[in-house]
Structure formats: C-alpha cells, structure tokens
Motif scaffolding. Structure first.
Motif, PDB file in Angstrom:
ATOM      1  N   UNK A 134     -25.275   7.261  -5.009  1.00 48.38           N
ATOM      2  CA  UNK A 134     -24.640   6.703  -3.812  1.00 48.38           C
ATOM      3  C   UNK A 134     -23.341   6.047  -4.246  1.00 48.38           C
ATOM      4  N   UNK A 135     -22.260   6.303  -3.519  1.00 48.46           N
ATOM      5  CA  UNK A 135     -20.964   5.758  -3.913  1.00 48.46           C
ATOM      6  C   UNK A 135     -20.419   4.778  -2.890  1.00 48.46           C
ATOM      7  N   UNK A 136     -19.798   3.737  -3.412  1.00 49.83           N
ATOM      8  CA  UNK A 136     -19.057   2.761  -2.609  1.00 49.83           C
ATOM      9  C   UNK A 136     -17.618   2.821  -3.099  1.00 49.83           C
ATOM     10  N   UNK A 137     -16.772   3.553  -2.366  1.00 47.11           N
ATOM     11  CA  UNK A 137     -15.394   3.768  -2.810  1.00 47.11           C
ATOM     12  C   UNK A 137     -14.581   2.480  -2.710  1.00 47.11           C
ATOM     13  N   UNK A 138     -13.889   2.136  -3.780  1.00 47.54           N
ATOM     14  CA  UNK A 138     -12.975   1.004  -3.759  1.00 47.54           C
ATOM     15  C   UNK A 138     -11.750   1.369  -2.931  1.00 47.54           C
ATOM     16  N   UNK A 139     -11.122   0.365  -2.332  1.00 50.21           N
ATOM     17  CA  UNK A 139      -9.957   0.582  -1.473  1.00 50.21           C
ATOM     18  C   UNK A 139      -8.694   0.118  -2.190  1.00 50.21           C
ATOM     19  N   UNK A 140      -7.690   0.979  -2.223  1.00 54.99           N
ATOM     20  CA  UNK A 140      -6.398   0.636  -2.813  1.00 54.99           C
ATOM     21  C   UNK A 140      -5.550  -0.050  -1.752  1.00 54.99           C
ATOM     22  N   UNK A 141      -5.368  -1.371  -1.907  1.00 60.15           N
ATOM     23  CA  UNK A 141      -4.642  -2.181  -0.940  1.00 60.15           C
ATOM     24  C   UNK A 141      -3.574  -2.991  -1.668  1.00 60.15           C
ATOM     25  N   UNK A 142      -2.316  -2.826  -1.245  1.00 61.73           N
ATOM     26  CA  UNK A 142      -1.206  -3.558  -1.880  1.00 61.73           C
ATOM     27  C   UNK A 142      -1.222  -3.414  -3.401  1.00 61.73           C
ATOM     28  N   UNK A 143      -1.429  -2.183  -3.837  1.00 59.54           N
ATOM     29  CA  UNK A 143      -1.364  -1.824  -5.246  1.00 59.54           C
ATOM     30  C   UNK A 143      -2.468  -2.471  -6.094  1.00 59.54           C
ATOM     31  N   UNK A 144      -3.584  -2.790  -5.467  1.00 61.78           N
ATOM     32  CA  UNK A 144      -4.730  -3.335  -6.182  1.00 61.78           C
ATOM     33  C   UNK A 144      -5.997  -2.860  -5.481  1.00 61.78           C
ATOM     34  N   UNK A 145      -7.069  -2.727  -6.246  1.00 60.99           N
ATOM     35  CA  UNK A 145      -8.307  -2.234  -5.667  1.00 60.99           C
ATOM     36  C   UNK A 145      -9.164  -3.375  -5.133  1.00 60.99           C
TER      37      UNK A 145
END
Length: 391
Positions: A134-145
């Motif tokens: 099961x995966x929980x994708x990290x979000x790339x926000x303002x050049x940081x995850x």
C-alpha cells in the motif's frame, strides 16, 4: 584526513565503481549513484581494524556490554534518546532487519504501507513475502515533500498492519519534524499499526535540522516501533555489514530474534563490531567535518542548477543524496537514463526505481570530493547545453 583527496576505488570490487560498464555501458561514466561515500572512514576506525587484524584469529565474536554501552552513549549524545540495553538486537543490515520484521510481525496477505517515492528495497521487503503493498504518495509542495495525512489515515483505516517509515527520507531528503512524526505515530497507535522505522541516515542531517527518532516521542509510540539504525552510512562502513535495531516491545523483540535464529543469523562479523565501536567512540569530530563538507557539496549542486529550466534541485535537509527534478527536459524515464549515461557520462539512480510517480527524476550521490562532484555537474550542464542547441 582530507576530504578533497580523490581515492582510487576501481579494482577494489566496488559496486559503485567496478560495475559502471555493466550498468551504464561505458567505463567513461562518472558514478554518482549507489549510496556509499568516496571518503575514507575515520582514522581511528582504520587503526582499530588494523589492530584487530594483527591478532590473526577471527573466530565467533560477541556483542558485549561494552558494545551495548557504546551505542547507548551515541544515541543519547547525538539524538537525546535514552534507551535500555535490553532493547538492542543486532543484524547484518537494516534491510535484513526490515525483511525479518515483516516476516515475524505480519502475515501473508497483510497490508504494509510505504511512502513513495522511496528507497527501492522497500518494495521487495513487502512483495517478496506475499504481503500487500500500500502506498502513501508524498506531495511535492514549494520544492519540498510533504505527507498527505488524509490519504495516510485512510490507508491505515482500511486495515494496514505495518508502516515502513524512512527518516531521514531517501530520496526526498526530508528530515521529518516532531509534529509530522507525532501525527504519524499517533495514527499508527489509533489503528494498531506497527512502525518499522529505517533511520540509517539519522546522523547525516544538515545544520538547520534535527533528527528525532520516532521512538523518542512517547512510550506508547516506542513500544509500537522497531527502529533500525547503523553506523554504516555515517562512517562509510557498508561493506562490513553491521547494524542494530532498537525494540523496546519484549514480545516483538523475541519474535524477531527467534526469526533471525531460524535463519541462522546469530551474530555480527568480527570486523564490523570493531568498526562500530571505534566509529561511535572516536569518530565524532570526523563526522562534524563530514557534515560541513556535505553541506558545501549540497549548496554547490543547488547553485549550479539554480538558473536552469531543465533541472530543479529538491534541496535535502538530510542524507548525502540529492533528488533532481529533471522534468523540464521533457524526457521519459528510459530516455532520461540514457541522456545522463550516454550524453552527460554521469551515472545516477533513475526516479522510477523509487516509485512510478517519479518519472523524470534522478538521484545524485554528493558524498565525494568536491572536484569529482564539480566534474559531474559540469558534465550534466554541458550535455544540457548541447541538447538545447540540437532541439
């Protein structure tokens, strides 16, 4: 010890250097990929290994109270974490412990969560033992995850049995904050999810950051967690196969220990034990100098690509690994791999190996002398300029 000296590693059976032609198709490729360093380990470690080798007898070797106390002192001194010696369990490597924890504490068909993109062996740790990934994708926000906590909780709620945490995160370079770790830990408690925490990069954080072992947050979270650590990334000892896990839960610790024993894994190798002791006792000043060098190298990479439209650097807070967003080139994963290997003549790790959502990304290892790193950067920039001229 000079961190500027370029050591010859070819001909030493180095994965990083001696498999270049087999992996990238040419001996001309500069390897900035697999996560070991091109720096010598601290001199006290070398001296300890030489002294031990002079004894000439390499029989079965124990991890005794002195070794336990050495680790206890290190974790308290570097991470403010006070542990009990009874919590320690030794193994050849962090990945070995994670495989064993999955087999000992979960059942075939159980769901296990990872946060992608992530260190590629995490996938096999789950899939090779007939567990459901099961995966929980990290979000790339303002050049940081960032962590998608809504998705994280939803996945746990649906019946996840274990969560493999990577802190500091490879390849995103995040050093998770106390608030982030607390929220993840409390959600795992809420849904009774075991935490398998890979903290092998714990000592490799930059000056404006602080690594927090997730087990430090509370007694309850600590009891829910198997924390996997090692001096191997910190002091460039990966080939010596030495690691340990901090497992305060007696039942979990016994189950993992029994599983190790069933596989014939009873003890560490002699030289690995000697290296661990010397590194943790006498390597701290070397580590502080290393961190300064790595920070300079990180900043060099960031500056070098600052004004490039093709590549954006996700500046790491920890590890010696730099995550590169190369989507500005407009190349798919296989095309990007060939561009870096054939045009730039630089060997990097491709993004898709860390997760399908990372098509167009590459990972660079910056733990090398500055001259080597600059050579790699220059090769990439020259290849970018030539690519732009031809398109």
């Amino acid at each position: 010890m000079s961190f500027d000296y370029v050591h010859e590693r070819k001909g030493t059976r180095s994965v990083k250097w001696d498999l270049i032609k087999a992996i990238y198709g040419s001996d001309e490729v500069l390897p900035l990929w697999v996560a070991d360093m091109d720096f010598q380990t601290p001199q006290p470690v070398i001296d300890s290994l030489v002294d031990r080798s002079k004894h000439g007898i390499f029989g079965y070797t124990i991890t005794d109270t002195t070794i336990n106390n050495t680790i206890i002192d290190w974790l308290y001194r570097r991470h403010d974490w006070e542990i009990n010696k009874s919590w320690l369990l030794y193994s050849p490597g962090v990945v070995s412990t994670l495989h064993t924890a999955v087999q000992a504490l979960t059942k075939p068909g159980d769901s296990i969560l990872i946060q992608t993109p992530v260190y590629p062996p995490f996938y096999n740790i789950v899939k090779n033992h007939d567990r459901n990934l099961v995966t929980n994708s990290l979000k790339l926000v303002n050049n940081s995850y960032e962590i998608d906590f809504e998705d994280f909780e939803e996945k746990l709620r649906l019946g996840v049995k274990a969560f493999i945490l990577c802190n500091p995160h490879n390849p995103a370079g995040r050093v998770w904050t106390k608030e982030e770790l607390t929220k993840m830990g409390e959600l795992c408690l809420k849904y009774d999810v075991k935490i398998f925490s890979d903290e092998i990069h714990a000592d490799l954080v930059y000056s404006n950051q602080k690594h927090i072992p997730i087990g430090l947050l509370s007694k309850e979270i600590n009891e829910q967690t198997i924390t996997c650590m090692s001096p191997t990334k910190t002091f460039n000892l990966a080939g010596l196969q030495v690691s340990y896990a901090v497992i305060p839960n007696t039942k979990d610790r016994d189950l993992i220990k029994d599983f190790f024993n069933s596989q014939g894994i009873y003890m560490l190798n002699t030289m690995g034990i000697s290296a661990l002791e010397a590194a943790y006792k006498y390597g701290e000043s070397w580590l502080e100098e290393l961190l300064s060098i790595l920070e300079e190298n990180r900043d060099l990479v960031t500056r070098s690509f600052k004004d490039r439209d093709e590549i954006n650097i996700i500046e790491p807070e920890g590890t010696y690994l730099v995550w590169m967003d190369c989507r500005g080139l407009g190349l798919k994963n296989e095309e990007l791999k060939k561009f870096m290997a054939n045009k730039a003549k630089v060997g990097l790790n491709d993004g898709v190996s860390f997760g399908e959502e990372s098509d167009g990304f590459m990972r660079m290892n910056i733990a090398c002398p500055k001259a080597v790193l600059k050579d790699g950067i220059d090769r990439i920039i020259t290849a970018l300029d030539n690519y732009n001229k031809s398109n």
